[in-house]
Design a protein around this motif. Structure first.
Motif, PDB file in Angstrom:
ATOM      1  N   ASP A  84       7.542   3.454   2.062  1.00 12.39           N
ATOM      2  CA  ASP A  84       6.229   3.086   2.587  1.00 12.39           C
ATOM      3  C   ASP A  84       6.376   2.027   3.675  1.00 12.39           C
ATOM      4  O   ASP A  84       7.430   1.403   3.825  1.00 12.39           O
ATOM      5  CB  ASP A  84       5.348   2.539   1.458  1.00 12.39           C
ATOM      6  N   ALA A  85       5.292   1.837   4.438  1.00 12.03           N
ATOM      7  CA  ALA A  85       5.293   0.800   5.467  1.00 12.03           C
ATOM      8  C   ALA A  85       5.457  -0.570   4.805  1.00 12.03           C
ATOM      9  O   ALA A  85       4.875  -0.848   3.762  1.00 12.03           O
ATOM     10  CB  ALA A  85       3.994   0.853   6.263  1.00 12.03           C
TER      11      ALA A  85
ATOM     12  N   GLU B 132       8.334   0.022   9.924  1.00 12.09           N
ATOM     13  CA  GLU B 132       8.943   1.278   9.467  1.00 12.09           C
ATOM     14  C   GLU B 132      10.333   1.022   8.889  1.00 12.09           C
ATOM     15  O   GLU B 132      10.661   1.501   7.803  1.00 12.09           O
ATOM     16  CB  GLU B 132       9.024   2.270  10.633  1.00 12.09           C
TER      17      GLU B 132
ATOM     18  N   ASN C 228       3.460  -6.843   9.999  1.00 13.25           N
ATOM     19  CA  ASN C 228       3.038  -5.820   9.045  1.00 13.25           C
ATOM     20  C   ASN C 228       3.281  -4.421   9.604  1.00 13.25           C
ATOM     21  O   ASN C 228       3.490  -4.229  10.801  1.00 13.25           O
ATOM     22  CB  ASN C 228       1.560  -5.994   8.661  1.00 13.25           C
ATOM     23  N   GLY C 229       3.274  -3.438   8.710  1.00 15.46           N
ATOM     24  CA  GLY C 229       3.438  -2.046   9.118  1.00 15.46           C
ATOM     25  C   GLY C 229       4.806  -1.702   9.668  1.00 15.46           C
ATOM     26  O   GLY C 229       4.928  -0.831  10.540  1.00 15.46           O
TER      27      GLY C 229
ATOM     28  N   THR D 150       0.834  -1.198   0.000  1.00 10.56           N
ATOM     29  CA  THR D 150       0.000   0.000   0.000  1.00 10.56           C
ATOM     30  C   THR D 150       0.870   1.249   0.000  1.00 10.56           C
ATOM     31  O   THR D 150       1.990   1.255   0.530  1.00 10.56           O
ATOM     32  CB  THR D 150      -0.922   0.033   1.232  1.00 10.56           C
ATOM     33  N   ASP D 151       0.319   2.296  -0.590  1.00  9.41           N
ATOM     34  CA  ASP D 151       1.005   3.590  -0.657  1.00  9.41           C
ATOM     35  C   ASP D 151       0.742   4.336   0.648  1.00  9.41           C
ATOM     36  O   ASP D 151      -0.114   5.211   0.724  1.00  9.41           O
ATOM     37  CB  ASP D 151       0.485   4.372  -1.868  1.00  9.41           C
ATOM     38  N   SER D 152       1.501   3.996   1.696  1.00 14.00           N
ATOM     39  CA  SER D 152       1.218   4.536   3.028  1.00 14.00           C
ATOM     40  C   SER D 152       1.541   6.024   3.161  1.00 14.00           C
ATOM     41  O   SER D 152       0.949   6.709   3.999  1.00 14.00           O
ATOM     42  CB  SER D 152       1.993   3.744   4.096  1.00 14.00           C
ATOM     43  N   ASP D 153       2.469   6.549   2.349  1.00 10.39           N
ATOM     44  CA  ASP D 153       2.804   7.978   2.455  1.00 10.39           C
ATOM     45  C   ASP D 153       2.062   8.837   1.422  1.00 10.39           C
ATOM     46  O   ASP D 153       2.242  10.048   1.366  1.00 10.39           O
ATOM     47  CB  ASP D 153       4.311   8.209   2.342  1.00 10.39           C
TER      48      ASP D 153
END
Length: 235
Positions: free
Chosen positions: A162-163, A184, A181-182, A150-153
């Protein structure tokens, strides 16, 4: 008369110097313009960056690398790449993204994807232990993959900024598990000798954490904040 000839000679020398300076200036300007135009219209190359705004992508093409063996396993593996081209200023930009891994079993003649249906990118893979180029390389015990789905930023791209999600798998990819997941930042993996257990070091929510995975089953054993003795390091 002599003075007139003297000044006339000086004027001629000045005129020649001015002409030379003008020619040099024109040549330098033309060279700078050439460099500017070349950089403006050339194709820029990036790796492991995928555009997610479809209307900005001019062409997209998937390709498969050559198959290679895995030390200690009969399975062959190849990487799937996606090449995207899109407008970038006055030129073109080209992005090559690592999308998936195709695993082939010579005994059955069948192949399967490591992550079926995955639409993101794999920004990095870690072979455990690290690839050995010696005459007698150690068998591969498993892999850790950093995936971005996913495009987290919100910048319209999938990149390592991204994450990230961490996947672990055994050597032949028959046991694959979404471990964390997620994430940094991924701070490395350490395979424990003579076992299938692997420590995963990562940063999430501003915390330094450590998890332990079993690569034989692709499952997690533990996951906790990294205990650090002594004074706290300021960030």
């Amino acid at each position: 008369m002599k003075r007139s000839r003297f000044f006339s000679g000086i004027w001629r020398i000045n005129a020649i110097l001015i002409l030379i300076c003008g020619l040099l200036g024109t040549a330098m300007l033309a060279f700078a313009l050439h460099i500017f135009l070349r950089e403006s219209f050339r194709t820029q190359h990036t790796r492991n960056v995928m555009r997610v705004a479809d209307q900005e992508v001019d062409t997209a093409q998937e390709s498969l690398s050559g198959f290679e063996s895995i030390e200690g396993s009969p399975i062959l593996r190849a990487t799937l790449w996606l090449k995207q081209e899109y407008g970038f200023g006055s030129g073109m930009k080209e992005a090559n993204s690592f999308r998936n891994v195709l695993l082939f079993d010579p005994a059955s003649g069948r192949a399967r994807w490591l992550l079926p249906g995955f639409q993101g990118i794999l920004v990095e893979e870690h072979r455990l232990p690290s690839k050995d180029y010696s005459a007698s390389p150690k068998p591969t015990r498993g892999f850790v993959y950093q995936a971005v789905g996913t495009d987290s930023d919100g910048d319209g791209r999938l990149t390592r900024a991204d994450a990230k999600d961490l996947y672990v798998s055994d050597p032949d990819g028959s046991h694959v598990h979404l471990a964390i997941n997620g994430v940094e930042n991924f701070n490395g993996a350490h395979w424990v000798e003579d076992t299938a257990e692997t420590f995963l070091f990562y940063t999430k929510g501003g915390q330094y954490r450590v998890a332990k995975a079993d690569l034989r089953t692709g499952t997690m054993i533990s996951d906790a904040e990294l205990r650090i003795d002594g004074a706290t390091q300021e960030r």
